[in-house]
Design a protein around this motif. Structure first.
Motif: not given
Length: 382
Positions: A147-153, A237-239
């Motif tokens: 899980y990843v935060r602040h990713i625009d994808a 967010d999270p992705a």
């Protein structure tokens, strides 16, 4: 000035005209040389020329030849003289085996070509980061979700997972305190408050690229190493991302950056700098625990593309002269009363840039008379 022509046509003898001053040839040059496995164009040229970094002036193709560097083990180079000038005659081997010899030892550089990047520290600070793992796992392994935060994808996009490894600084201590404060702020920033294990390691690693902390200067850039690759499954967010592969366990706090599909050039053509950068220095070694390096080792220079440096730029390396007391001119029993004199810089060898970034670059030591140390200056290759 060397003029040249070389064409590699199967089954033919090819003459390379080298209209050069006699000083370009080494006094101990061979009359003939058979190419061997492990040779490079640089090392072969060093057998014939006093300035091996000028090999592109010799190994230059005729316009109709697709690749000027298809020279194989077993090929024979004969030195002859045509119209009063030296010429190299290449006789291709009848049964060529293996791959053509490279210009430089690329195999030794691959980790720095593919897996390392040098970026602005703010780019690392603001990059998306891993915050957790599937089913509460403590670390990430291939085939599991993270899980990843602040990713625009968007789903389907692939990202590189990176981890900071070095902070590169200028050579000099005037701005060391500013540099240390910047690094500390980055480690303690609100983006990096995930209690990730690498934070403490990285904090102790600050300045490790310079063996003597007294030489720390202003921060130039940060090196990160690609340790894995992940694909976006779901946004948000999270992705949610699927970890496709990794070279080590992924930890909370590891950063994500876009994948670089073309991280390096496939060929290198040594050439002198277009203009001489100011105060270029060796500021780090690839193997950071070494105190000196030699030929084929990788060094980090405090100059980059913003200084006009590009891949293939070749410099000579000079060790700064030491300050020693002149006891003859000023005899004294106490060290503090001595008159100190700075000795002349001493020539070390050549370094060729093989990967550039904005303010730093990676170079490979091509030859040398003595070991390279941190702080070595770069000068014109003459």
């Amino acid at each position: 000035m060397i003029r040249k022509s070389i064409g590699l046509l199967a089954g033919m003898l090819v003459t390379v005209a080298v209209y050069a001053a006699g000083a370009q040839l080494r006094a101990d040059h061979p009359d003939s040389y058979t190419v061997r496995r492990g040779d490079t164009l640089w090392s072969i040229s060093a057998r014939f020329l006093s300035k091996p970094w000028l090999w592109p002036e010799i190994w230059q193709a005729n316009p109709q030849v697709h690749n000027p560097h298809l020279i194989y083990p077993g090929d024979v180079l004969d030195l002859s003289f045509v119209n009063g000038g030296p010429a190299l005659k290449l006789e291709p081997s009848i049964h060529r085996e293996g791959e053509a010899i490279p210009a430089i030892p690329v195999d030794q550089l691959k980790p720095f070509l593919k897996d390392s990047r040098v970026v602005d520290p703010d780019e690392v600070k603001n990059a998306p980061y891993v915050m957790g793992f599937e089913e509460g796992d403590l670390t990430g392994t291939a085939g599991r979700n993270l899980y990843v935060r602040h990713i625009d994808a968007q789903p389907g996009q692939r990202w590189a997972i990176v981890r900071p490894t070095h902070v590169f600084r200028t050579y000099g201590g005037d701005e060391a305190q500013e540099s240390d404060e910047m690094a500390a702020n980055l480690v303690d920033s609100d983006v990096a408050t995930t209690n990730s294990p690498w934070q403490e390691e990285w904090a102790t690693d600050i300045g490790r690229s310079t063996p003597n902390h007294a030489f720390r200067g202003k921060t130039l850039a940060m090196e990160v190493t690609v340790i894995g690759e992940a694909e976006v499954l779901r946004g948000g967010d999270p992705a949610t991302l699927l970890l496709l592969n990794s070279k080590m366990e992924i930890r909370a706090g590891d950063r994500l950056m876009p994948i670089d599909d073309n991280p390096y050039d496939p060929y290198y053509y040594p050439h002198p700098p277009k203009s001489m950068p100011q105060n270029g220095r060796v500021i780090a070694f690839a193997q950071e625990r070494l105190t000196q390096v030699g030929p084929n080792d990788v060094v980090v220079l405090s100059i980059g593309s913003k200084d006009g440096v590009d891949n293939g730029t070749t410099f000579s390396l000079w060790q700064p002269g030491e300050q020693v007391p002149d006891d003859v001119a000023h005899n004294s029993w106490t060290r503090y009363d001595h008159k100190f004199v700075t000795l002349p810089d001493e020539y070390i060898g050549h370094v060729m840039i093989f990967r550039t970034f904005d303010r730093v670059s990676y170079g490979v030591v091509m030859d040398g008379l003595k070991p390279v140390q941190i702080g070595a200056r770069v000068k014109m290759p003459e």
